[in-house]
Scaffold this motif. Structure first.
Motif, PDB file in Angstrom:
ATOM      1  N   LYS A   1       0.837  -1.204   0.000  1.00 61.85           N
ATOM      2  CA  LYS A   1       0.000   0.000   0.000  1.00 61.85           C
ATOM      3  C   LYS A   1       0.875   1.257   0.000  1.00 61.85           C
ATOM      4  N   LYS A   2       1.917   1.255   0.820  1.00 57.73           N
ATOM      5  CA  LYS A   2       2.812   2.405   0.924  1.00 57.73           C
ATOM      6  C   LYS A   2       3.509   2.662  -0.406  1.00 57.73           C
ATOM      7  N   ARG A   3       3.975   1.611  -1.052  1.00 55.78           N
ATOM      8  CA  ARG A   3       4.633   1.776  -2.357  1.00 55.78           C
ATOM      9  C   ARG A   3       3.667   2.293  -3.402  1.00 55.78           C
ATOM     10  N   ALA A   4       2.429   1.813  -3.356  1.00 58.05           N
ATOM     11  CA  ALA A   4       1.414   2.301  -4.296  1.00 58.05           C
ATOM     12  C   ALA A   4       1.153   3.790  -4.062  1.00 58.05           C
ATOM     13  N   GLU A   5       1.092   4.200  -2.790  1.00 53.40           N
ATOM     14  CA  GLU A   5       0.886   5.619  -2.477  1.00 53.40           C
ATOM     15  C   GLU A   5       2.053   6.464  -2.980  1.00 53.40           C
ATOM     16  N   GLU A   6       3.279   5.964  -2.775  1.00 50.46           N
ATOM     17  CA  GLU A   6       4.458   6.700  -3.245  1.00 50.46           C
ATOM     18  C   GLU A   6       4.460   6.808  -4.763  1.00 50.46           C
ATOM     19  N   ALA A   7       4.089   5.721  -5.448  1.00 48.25           N
ATOM     20  CA  ALA A   7       4.021   5.749  -6.908  1.00 48.25           C
ATOM     21  C   ALA A   7       2.979   6.765  -7.370  1.00 48.25           C
ATOM     22  N   GLU A   8       1.839   6.794  -6.695  1.00 48.02           N
ATOM     23  CA  GLU A   8       0.780   7.759  -7.034  1.00 48.02           C
ATOM     24  C   GLU A   8       1.257   9.186  -6.799  1.00 48.02           C
ATOM     25  N   LYS A   9       1.968   9.382  -5.693  1.00 51.58           N
ATOM     26  CA  LYS A   9       2.487  10.709  -5.374  1.00 51.58           C
ATOM     27  C   LYS A   9       3.488  11.168  -6.436  1.00 51.58           C
ATOM     28  N   LYS A  10       4.388  10.274  -6.842  1.00 49.57           N
ATOM     29  CA  LYS A  10       5.362  10.618  -7.887  1.00 49.57           C
ATOM     30  C   LYS A  10       4.649  10.924  -9.198  1.00 49.57           C
ATOM     31  N   LYS A  11       3.614  10.143  -9.498  1.00 49.77           N
ATOM     32  CA  LYS A  11       2.850  10.360 -10.726  1.00 49.77           C
ATOM     33  C   LYS A  11       2.203  11.743 -10.717  1.00 49.77           C
ATOM     34  N   LYS A  12       1.613  12.118  -9.563  1.00 48.17           N
ATOM     35  CA  LYS A  12       0.989  13.432  -9.441  1.00 48.17           C
ATOM     36  C   LYS A  12       2.020  14.547  -9.572  1.00 48.17           C
ATOM     37  N   GLU A  13       3.198  14.345  -8.952  1.00 47.02           N
ATOM     38  CA  GLU A  13       4.249  15.358  -9.040  1.00 47.02           C
ATOM     39  C   GLU A  13       4.714  15.525 -10.484  1.00 47.02           C
ATOM     40  N   LYS A  14       4.879  14.417 -11.208  1.00 47.97           N
ATOM     41  CA  LYS A  14       5.281  14.491 -12.616  1.00 47.97           C
ATOM     42  C   LYS A  14       4.222  15.225 -13.430  1.00 47.97           C
ATOM     43  N   GLU A  15       2.958  14.925 -13.149  1.00 44.46           N
ATOM     44  CA  GLU A  15       1.863  15.583 -13.867  1.00 44.46           C
ATOM     45  C   GLU A  15       1.879  17.089 -13.601  1.00 44.46           C
ATOM     46  N   LYS A  16       2.087  17.469 -12.331  1.00 43.12           N
ATOM     47  CA  LYS A  16       2.166  18.890 -11.990  1.00 43.12           C
ATOM     48  C   LYS A  16       3.339  19.548 -12.693  1.00 43.12           C
TER      49      LYS A  16
ATOM     50  N   ARG B   1       4.730  18.604 -15.514  1.00 42.53           N
ATOM     51  CA  ARG B   1       4.382  18.740 -16.938  1.00 42.53           C
ATOM     52  C   ARG B   1       3.456  19.930 -17.162  1.00 42.53           C
ATOM     53  N   GLU B   2       2.465  20.082 -16.282  1.00 41.67           N
ATOM     54  CA  GLU B   2       1.542  21.211 -16.403  1.00 41.67           C
ATOM     55  C   GLU B   2       2.280  22.532 -16.258  1.00 41.67           C
ATOM     56  N   ARG B   3       3.205  22.590 -15.293  1.00 41.07           N
ATOM     57  CA  ARG B   3       3.978  23.808 -15.067  1.00 41.07           C
ATOM     58  C   ARG B   3       4.829  24.141 -16.289  1.00 41.07           C
ATOM     59  N   GLU B   4       5.479  23.105 -16.864  1.00 34.97           N
ATOM     60  CA  GLU B   4       6.296  23.322 -18.052  1.00 34.97           C
ATOM     61  C   GLU B   4       5.434  23.775 -19.224  1.00 34.97           C
ATOM     62  N   ALA B   5       4.272  23.167 -19.383  1.00 36.81           N
ATOM     63  CA  ALA B   5       3.372  23.556 -20.478  1.00 36.81           C
ATOM     64  C   ALA B   5       2.925  25.007 -20.295  1.00 36.81           C
ATOM     65  N   GLU B   6       2.626  25.380 -19.059  1.00 33.75           N
ATOM     66  CA  GLU B   6       2.214  26.750 -18.780  1.00 33.75           C
ATOM     67  C   GLU B   6       3.338  27.737 -19.074  1.00 33.75           C
ATOM     68  N   LEU B   7       4.557  27.388 -18.671  1.00 31.96           N
ATOM     69  CA  LEU B   7       5.705  28.251 -18.956  1.00 31.96           C
ATOM     70  C   LEU B   7       5.931  28.373 -20.459  1.00 31.96           C
ATOM     71  N   GLN B   8       5.786  27.263 -21.170  1.00 35.38           N
ATOM     72  CA  GLN B   8       5.962  27.288 -22.627  1.00 35.38           C
ATOM     73  C   GLN B   8       4.905  28.178 -23.268  1.00 35.38           C
ATOM     74  N   LYS B   9       3.667  28.054 -22.796  1.00 37.78           N
ATOM     75  CA  LYS B   9       2.576  28.872 -23.325  1.00 37.78           C
ATOM     76  C   LYS B   9       2.858  30.355 -23.066  1.00 37.78           C
TER      77      LYS B   9
END
Length: 111
Positions: A40-55, A57-65
Motif C-alpha cells: 500500500k505504501k509503495r502504491a501511495e508513493e508511486a501515485e504521489k510521484k505520478k501526481k508530481e510528474k503531472e504537476k 508537466r503542467e507547469r512546463e506547459a504553462e511556462l511554454q505557453k
C-alpha cells in the motif's frame, strides 16, 4: 513417579509446541500485514510521484505557453515599432528648439 514425570514432561512439551505454533501463526499474520502495508505504501508513493510528474508537466506547459505568448507580443510590438513615425530630432543641446544649458554666442543667436 516415573509415569507422572513423563506425563508432566509430555504435557509441557505439548504446551510448548502449542505456544510455538501460536507464535508462528502470529508471526505469519504479522508478515502478511507488513507486506500488505508495504504494498500500500509503495502504491501511495508511486501515485504521489505520478501526481508530481503531472504537476511538473503542467507547469512546463504553462511556462511554454507564457513564453510563446510573450514572444508573439514582442514580435507584434516590433512590427508596430517599425511603422511608428520617429520623433523629429533637433540639434545638439537644442531639444525642441530651446537651449539646454549651453550658453554662448550661438545660443543667443539661434534662440
Amino acid at each position: 513417579e516415573r509415569r507422572e514425570r513423563e506425563r508432566k514432561l509430555s504435557k509441557e512439551m505439548a504446551e510448548k509446541a502449542t505456544r510455538e505454533l501460536e507464535k508462528m501463526e502470529l508471526q505469519e499474520k504479522a508478515d502478511v500485514k507488513y507486506k500488505e502495508w508495504l504494498k500500500k505504501k509503495r502504491a501511495e508513493e508511486a501515485e504521489k510521484k505520478k501526481k508530481e510528474k503531472e504537476k511538473e508537466r503542467e507547469r512546463e506547459a504553462e511556462l511554454q505557453k507564457k513564453k510563446e505568448r510573450s514572444e508573439k507580443i514582442f514580435q507584434e510590438w516590433l512590427q508596430n515599432a517599425r511603422n511608428k513615425p520617429r520623433p523629429v530630432l533637433n540639434g545638439y543641446c537644442f531639444p525642441h528648439g530651446k537651449s539646454a544649458g549651453l550658453y554662448s554666442y550661438y545660443t543667443f543667436v539661434l534662440s
